[in-house]
Design a protein around this motif. Structure first.
Motif, mmCIF file in Angstrom:
data_model
loop_
_atom_site.group_PDB
_atom_site.id
_atom_site.type_symbol
_atom_site.label_atom_id
_atom_site.label_comp_id
_atom_site.label_asym_id
_atom_site.label_seq_id
_atom_site.Cartn_x
_atom_site.Cartn_y
_atom_site.Cartn_z
ATOM 1 N N SER A 401 0.927 -1.268 -0.176
ATOM 2 C CA SER A 401 -0.095 0.091 0.025
ATOM 3 C C SER A 401 0.802 1.175 -0.021
ATOM 4 O O SER A 401 1.714 1.411 0.819
ATOM 5 N N VAL A 403 0.480 5.631 -0.587
ATOM 6 C CA VAL A 403 -0.534 6.741 -0.969
ATOM 7 C C VAL A 403 0.456 8.152 -0.954
ATOM 8 O O VAL A 403 1.330 7.998 -0.149
ATOM 9 N N GLU A 431 -8.783 9.755 -4.047
ATOM 10 C CA GLU A 431 -8.931 8.922 -5.376
ATOM 11 C C GLU A 431 -8.015 7.916 -5.324
ATOM 12 O O GLU A 431 -6.857 7.951 -5.171
ATOM 13 N N CYS A 432 -8.283 6.915 -5.990
ATOM 14 C CA CYS A 432 -7.815 5.556 -5.692
ATOM 15 C C CYS A 432 -7.541 5.289 -7.415
ATOM 16 O O CYS A 432 -8.211 5.277 -8.164
ATOM 17 N N SER A 433 -6.094 5.399 -7.533
ATOM 18 C CA SER A 433 -5.666 5.048 -8.909
ATOM 19 C C SER A 433 -6.131 3.675 -9.649
ATOM 20 O O SER A 433 -5.819 2.612 -8.869
ATOM 21 N N PHE A 440 -10.426 -0.516 -8.103
ATOM 22 C CA PHE A 440 -10.476 0.947 -8.406
ATOM 23 C C PHE A 440 -10.655 1.091 -9.626
ATOM 24 O O PHE A 440 -10.688 2.399 -10.354
ATOM 25 N N ALA A 445 -15.129 2.001 -8.500
ATOM 26 C CA ALA A 445 -13.948 3.190 -8.249
ATOM 27 C C ALA A 445 -14.707 4.445 -7.482
ATOM 28 O O ALA A 445 -14.113 4.846 -6.614
ATOM 29 N N ASN A 449 -13.994 5.652 -3.763
ATOM 30 C CA ASN A 449 -13.218 7.164 -3.601
ATOM 31 C C ASN A 449 -14.184 7.819 -2.907
ATOM 32 O O ASN A 449 -13.794 8.618 -1.943
ATOM 33 N N TYR A 452 -14.167 6.513 0.922
ATOM 34 C CA TYR A 452 -12.917 6.979 1.526
ATOM 35 C C TYR A 452 -12.891 8.675 1.823
ATOM 36 O O TYR A 452 -12.522 9.399 2.849
ATOM 37 N N VAL A 489 -4.275 7.386 -3.930
ATOM 38 C CA VAL A 489 -3.716 5.742 -3.765
ATOM 39 C C VAL A 489 -2.953 5.366 -5.009
ATOM 40 O O VAL A 489 -3.505 5.187 -5.868
ATOM 41 N N TYR A 492 -1.946 -0.576 -3.740
ATOM 42 C CA TYR A 492 -2.972 -1.287 -2.792
ATOM 43 C C TYR A 492 -2.558 -2.628 -2.221
ATOM 44 O O TYR A 492 -2.412 -3.310 -3.086
ATOM 45 N N VAL A 496 -5.567 0.898 3.291
ATOM 46 C CA VAL A 496 -4.983 2.151 2.791
ATOM 47 C C VAL A 496 -5.561 3.416 3.334
ATOM 48 O O VAL A 496 -4.772 4.662 3.537
#
Length: 756
Positions: A401, A403, A431-433, A440, A445, A449, A452, A489, A492, A496
């Motif tokens: 993980s 970030v 935002e999670c890539s 994601f 996703a 997002n 979180y 992110v 992962y 996270v």
């Protein structure tokens, strides 16, 4: 791994030692969840038991998860992932003593936490422990038994039960029915309280059960668990214990008690037991005696027809007997005793050096200390990684993980989010890539997002965020500083969100807000100017009390932290608890379809506080070291790169960005270019308005991307049509739209470094 090691009398240290490995095919490696601090640990700590090697890992009470097993460990008995408990000694399971249930005298048995002259085995006050003869030493725990109960069953409850049992075995229970027996317990420490519970569980009436101690708090606890408390003045030993003897004589028609349960391990306790015992009575002693002097002679024993029994508890055999009994009685409601109530303090293993002397001196109401060893993977923290932001940090948990968090401070309108008009506010975005994990990608996703983002916003909205929001106000009812927190992110491997909050706290540490001067222009008009001097910038007030999150995942009746992806999928409950430097719980969010029992919830909250405080303490040390290094550079005239707000006016573009192609791709409408001219912005700056959305271009038309860009720019600029104070750009004041962290990352990866 971290471990509590013995150094010399009255000195233990928490240090990094090598993780144990399988040394024999019958071994297992257990990842420790809880480890107890026992009164027996104090014998070598005080120097009463000599010969313990320096560097020996302490502790013989533990509960954990099987991490690895040797080739000779039968899978039907023990496998990786099993939750297990253990007695305080190992046992082979095949010698004469083990076959007879006297596991404490196993021919090959060893005491956990005892190494002398490099022989013996290390203890369990560590992240991992090696267990010889794993199949016959460890016991798989039933779901009905909690971690704390299992820990106590491995030593002090089994010992208390054994003390009562061996005493009753010597008495004629037909002539003296168990419910009529008068029983005295000498010592109301943790083992004494467990003995009180065991005595009642075996049928001794609470009104006939007398608990003797000189410590008021212990007597109160003994009374809470059903015994009749008798205070023993500290000086009474020299006078023959007159008060206690007189009271018990009255209670037993001048006869004395039938059974004495001595759990202290001191000659004065045995002397008291002998004094209050009736003729033909029994003393059952399980206290560890290190003195060679006996308080009564063989002749004294003969004259009183005394039966005296003592010895080490066969804890492994007792555990095997007691686990199904307790599980059944809890299920049918005939087990009213809360074993966990004996635990007065649950603390991190990192605090062991402090808690050994507290426990030894009986301070702070200390009865039983349990070390939480809910270990995170290695946490790596790097600050100041993005110069275009007001503050930034990157956090990695383990090797997976990863970030990145950036903070930008901008000027906005007070009350824009519905809050007070004399405060600033915080806006969060996560935002999670899509490249970090398959989960994601697509519609999933957006849900992740949003979840979180909302969780992060909940932590940093309002007073619980720790930041002094009033200090962010520039002119009440007009302008304030807005703190934008953007988290990305990058990779992962579970957990996270904790990494995001850890990075956010570090980011806020190195974020600086420019100073402002305010001028009264008359007729109620106010004007302010932002001082363009990095040396005058101020740290965010209250950053140190910003909380971090500890996420606890529950499966069945146990829980764990720093979950791996598969563990997160298996968890029926996810509890995200944010805790600040003072140990206060600032927010809590539950996820999952399962439920949490109140007692387990309380334990989970205690765990989150312990873990968070340990992480914050370590983080503060690192941040202070980094700041000291930066100050040292400044003092010697070395260049320290300016951050965020000040970068535009103090740094030239490193490399001219290739913007023309992106502008064509985004197909920005003419209105956007008109707004850019009105705000005195070059068209190139428009590329910072929308997120690049590289992954979404296959789903969105260029026209749609252009409309998104236009709308964001319009919202940002039209909202403040006469705002003269947001940023400097090429020597002119201009309202620069909120930049996108994704754009920044993309640019950095493509080696197109620029600053705004």
């Amino acid at each position: 791994m971290r471990a509590v090691t013995f150094q010399e009398p009255y000195k233990v240290t928490v240090e990094e030692v090598s993780k144990p490995v399988i040394e024999h095919p019958e071994d297992a490696i257990v990842r420790v969840i809880l480890a107890g601090l026992c009164g027996s640990d104090l014998h070598p700590y005080r120097g009463a038991e000599k010969g313990l090697d320096a560097g020996t890992i302490m502790g013989h009470e533990f509960v954990g998860l099987v991490e690895q097993v040797g080739d000779a460990v039968p899978e039907h008995i023990l496998k990786v992932g099993d939750r297990v408990g253990s007695g305080f000694t190992t046992c082979c399971g095949r010698c004469w003593y083990c076959e007879k249930g006297i596991t404490c005298r196993c021919d090959e048995g060893q005491l956990f936490g005892w190494r002398s002259q490099q022989k013996g085995i290390h203890g369990a006050q560590a992240e991992y422990v090696r267990v010889p003869f794993a199949a016959s030493t460890l016991l798989k725990l039933p779901e009905a038994v909690t971690d704390i109960e299992a820990l106590l069953l491995g030593d002090i409850f089994s010992t208390g039960y054994f003390c009562v049992q061996q005493g009753l075995q010597t008495l004629d229970l037909e002539a003296f029915p168990i419910e009529t027996l008068k029983v005295a317990i000498v010592g109301c420490g943790p083992v004494g309280i467990m003995t009180i519970i065991a005595a009642q569980a075996l049928g001794i009436a609470s009104e006939n059960l007398y608990a003797i101690d000189s410590v008021k708090e212990r007597l109160e606890l003994a009374q809470k668990y059903g015994a009749q408390a008798l205070s023993l003045p500290a000086e009474s030993a020299a006078n023959g214990f007159p008060d206690v003897v007189s009271t018990l004589k009255q209670k037993t028609t001048n006869r004395g008690v039938d059974l004495v349960l001595e759990v202290v391990g001191h000659t004065s306790a045995l002397e008291l037991g002998y004094t209050i015992l009736r003729p033909a009575g029994t003393i059952s002693s399980i206290g560890v005696h290190t003195h060679k002097i006996f308080p009564f002679s063989p002749g004294d024993g003969y004259d009183k027809n005394l039966t005296y029994r003592s010895g080490r508890c066969p804890s492994r055999a007792m555990m095997e007997r007691l686990l199904p009994i307790i599980s059944k009685r809890k299920a049918d409601g005939t087990w009213p005793w809360n074993l966990e109530g004996i635990v007065s303090h649950r603390v991190s293993i990192d605090e062991a050096e402090m808690w050994y002397p507290i426990f030894e001196r009986r301070q702070q109401g200390c009865t039983k200390v349990v070390f939480h060893i809910l270990a995170y993977r290695e946490i790596t923290l790097e600050t100041g990684v993005i110069s275009q932001t007001s503050g930034s940090a990157r956090c990695r948990v383990g090797t997976g993980s990863d970030v990145l968090v950036g903070v930008k401070v901008e000027i906005g309108e007070t009350g824009a989010t519905g809050g007070p008009d004399d405060e600033g506010y915080v806006v969060c975005n996560v935002e999670c890539s899509p490249s970090a994990s398959q989960q994601f990608e697509g519609r999933g996703a957006d849900e992740i997002n949003n979840e979180y983002t909302q969780a992060l916003q909940r932590i940093y909205s309002g007073k619980q965020c720790g930041i002094n929001l009033k200090k962010l106000c520039i002119i009440p009812r007009m302008q304030c500083w807005v703190i934008y927190i953007d988290a990305l992110v990058l990779d992962y491997d579970g957990n996270v969100f904790d990494a995001i909050t850890i990075a956010t706290r570090a980011t806020l540490f190195n974020t600086r807000i420019p100073k402002t001067t305010i001028a009264d222009m008359g007729e109620g008009a106010m004007e302010f100017e932002v001082l363009d001097d990095v040396e005058e910038a101020e740290r965010i007030e209250g950053w140190d009390n910003v909380p971090i999150s500890v996420t606890l995942n529950k499966i069945g009746n146990r829980y764990f932290v720093d979950a791996a992806p598969l563990e997160e999928l298996c968890a029926d409950v996810r509890l995200m608890v944010s805790v600040n430097e003072k140990g206060n719980i600032c927010s809590m969010q539950k996820g999952g379809s399962g439920s949490i029992e109140p007692t387990l919830l309380n334990e989970m909250l205690n765990s989150s506080q312990t873990i968070a405080l340990a992480i914050i303490k370590a983080q503060n040390i690192q941040l202070e070291e980094e700041e000291a290094q930066e100050l040292a550079k400044r003092s010697t005239g070395q260049h320290v790169e300016k951050l965020g707000f000040f970068a535009a006016s103090h740094n030239n573009l490193r490399r001219q960005p290739r913007m023309t192609q992106e502008l064509l791709l985004l197909n920005l409408p003419d209105e956007a270019l008109e707004i850019a001219r009105r705000c005195k912005l070059r068209p190139e700056i428009l590329s910072f308005v929308p997120e690049v959305l590289q992954a979404d271009r296959q789903h969105r038309t260029t026209e749609a991307c252009g409309k998104i860009a236009f709308k964001r720019l319009q919202d940002k600029c039209v909202m403040y049509p006469e705002l003269p104070d947001v940023h400097y750009y090429n020597g002119q004041r201009a309202a620069i739209p909120e930049f996108s962290l994704n754009t920044l990352i993309k640019a950095r990866l493509e080696d197109r470094m620029w600053r705004i």
